[in-house]
Motif scaffolding. Structure first.
Motif, short mmCIF file in Angstrom:
data_model
loop_
_atom_site.label_atom_id
_atom_site.label_comp_id
_atom_site.label_asym_id
_atom_site.label_seq_id
_atom_site.Cartn_x
_atom_site.Cartn_y
_atom_site.Cartn_z
N MET A 58 -1.46 -10.36 -13.41
CA MET A 58 -1.76 -9.97 -12.04
C MET A 58 -0.60 -10.41 -11.17
O MET A 58 -0.14 -11.54 -11.27
CB MET A 58 -3.06 -10.60 -11.56
CG MET A 58 -4.28 -10.01 -12.15
SD MET A 58 -5.74 -10.59 -11.32
CE MET A 58 -6.99 -9.79 -12.29
N HIS B 97 1.26 -10.27 -7.12
CA HIS B 97 1.03 -10.10 -5.69
C HIS B 97 1.91 -8.99 -5.15
O HIS B 97 3.13 -9.00 -5.33
CB HIS B 97 1.34 -11.42 -4.98
CG HIS B 97 1.03 -11.41 -3.52
ND1 HIS B 97 -0.25 -11.30 -3.05
CD2 HIS B 97 1.84 -11.46 -2.43
CE1 HIS B 97 -0.22 -11.32 -1.73
NE2 HIS B 97 1.02 -11.40 -1.34
N LYS C 48 -3.49 -15.27 -10.48
CA LYS C 48 -2.29 -14.61 -9.97
C LYS C 48 -1.18 -15.62 -9.72
O LYS C 48 -1.29 -16.47 -8.85
CB LYS C 48 -2.67 -13.87 -8.67
CG LYS C 48 -1.64 -12.92 -8.19
CD LYS C 48 -2.17 -11.92 -7.18
CE LYS C 48 -2.68 -12.54 -5.92
NZ LYS C 48 -2.87 -11.55 -4.85
N LYS D 83 -3.75 -6.10 -2.20
CA LYS D 83 -2.50 -6.86 -2.32
C LYS D 83 -2.26 -7.42 -3.72
O LYS D 83 -1.57 -8.41 -3.89
CB LYS D 83 -2.45 -7.99 -1.28
CG LYS D 83 -2.44 -7.49 0.15
CD LYS D 83 -2.18 -8.60 1.11
CE LYS D 83 -2.13 -8.06 2.53
NZ LYS D 83 -1.77 -9.08 3.48
N THR D 84 -2.87 -6.80 -4.73
CA THR D 84 -2.71 -7.25 -6.12
C THR D 84 -2.59 -6.05 -7.02
O THR D 84 -3.30 -5.06 -6.85
CB THR D 84 -3.92 -8.10 -6.56
OG1 THR D 84 -4.07 -9.19 -5.65
CG2 THR D 84 -3.74 -8.64 -7.96
N ASN E 133 -2.10 -4.98 -11.33
CA ASN E 133 -2.18 -5.44 -12.70
C ASN E 133 -1.02 -4.80 -13.46
O ASN E 133 -0.91 -3.58 -13.49
CB ASN E 133 -3.53 -5.01 -13.30
CG ASN E 133 -4.05 -6.00 -14.29
OD1 ASN E 133 -3.29 -6.80 -14.83
ND2 ASN E 133 -5.34 -5.94 -14.55
#
Length: 131
Positions: A91, A93, A117, A65-66, A68
Motif C-alpha cells: 500500500m 500513499h 502503509k 489517498k492510497t 495498492n
C-alpha cells in the motif's frame, strides 16, 4: 566542406569539421557536455533510483489517498533454468490521487503512515494505455 556548428547540429553523422568545432569552443562550453555536438546521441546517463525504491503496477485505487501496488520480483531456479515470479502487494500513499489502475509507478519507503502503509508514490513512470 562546411564545418559543423552547435547551432545547426541536426544529430546526423559527424563530418570532418568536427575537430575544428571543438577547437573553437571555450573551456566552459567543453565542461558542459550537452554543448558538444552529438553528445546526446552517444551518452545516455543512468537513472539513479532512491534507496529502497520499487517499481510496480497499480492494482487498486479504491481507497482515499492510497493505492495498492503489485511489485513483481523474479528468481531463477538453477536446476530447471526457469524463472519464478513472486508478487508482493504494497500500500502506497498517493497524496493528490493521480494514480489509476494499470499505471506503472515508482514507490519509495517512508515513515509509517498507517498500520499497513509505509511507502509513498514517487512518480508515475508510465500511465496505462501509453507506450
Amino acid at each position: 566542406m562546411e564545418t559543423a556548428t552547435i547551432e545547426n547540429d541536426d544529430g546526423g553523422p559527424v563530418t570532418g569539421g568536427f575537430d575544428a568545432t571543438l577547437k573553437e569552443m571555450t573551456n566552459e562550453q567543453l565542461a558542459d557536455m550537452s554543448t558538444i555536438p552529438g553528445w546526446n546521441l552517444v551518452h545516455n546517463p543512468p537513472r539513479h533510483n532512491p534507496r529502497g525504491a520499487l517499481v510496480g503496477k497499480v492494482v487498486s485505487d479504491k481507497m482515499q489517498k492510497t493505492v495498492n501496488v503489485a511489485v513483481d520480483r523474479y528468481r531463477i531456479v538453477p536446476k530447471y533454468r526457469k524463472r519464478l515470479r513472486y508478487t508482493k502487494k504494497f500500500m502506497a500513499h498517493d497524496e493528490h490521487e493521480v494514480c489509476n489502475v494499470g499505471d506503472l509507478v515508482m514507490i519509495v519507503p517512508s515513515q509509517k503512515i498507517s498500520k499497513h502503509k509505509h511507502f509513498m508514490v514517487r512518480e508515475i513512470i508510465r500511465a496505462k494505455g501509453q507506450l
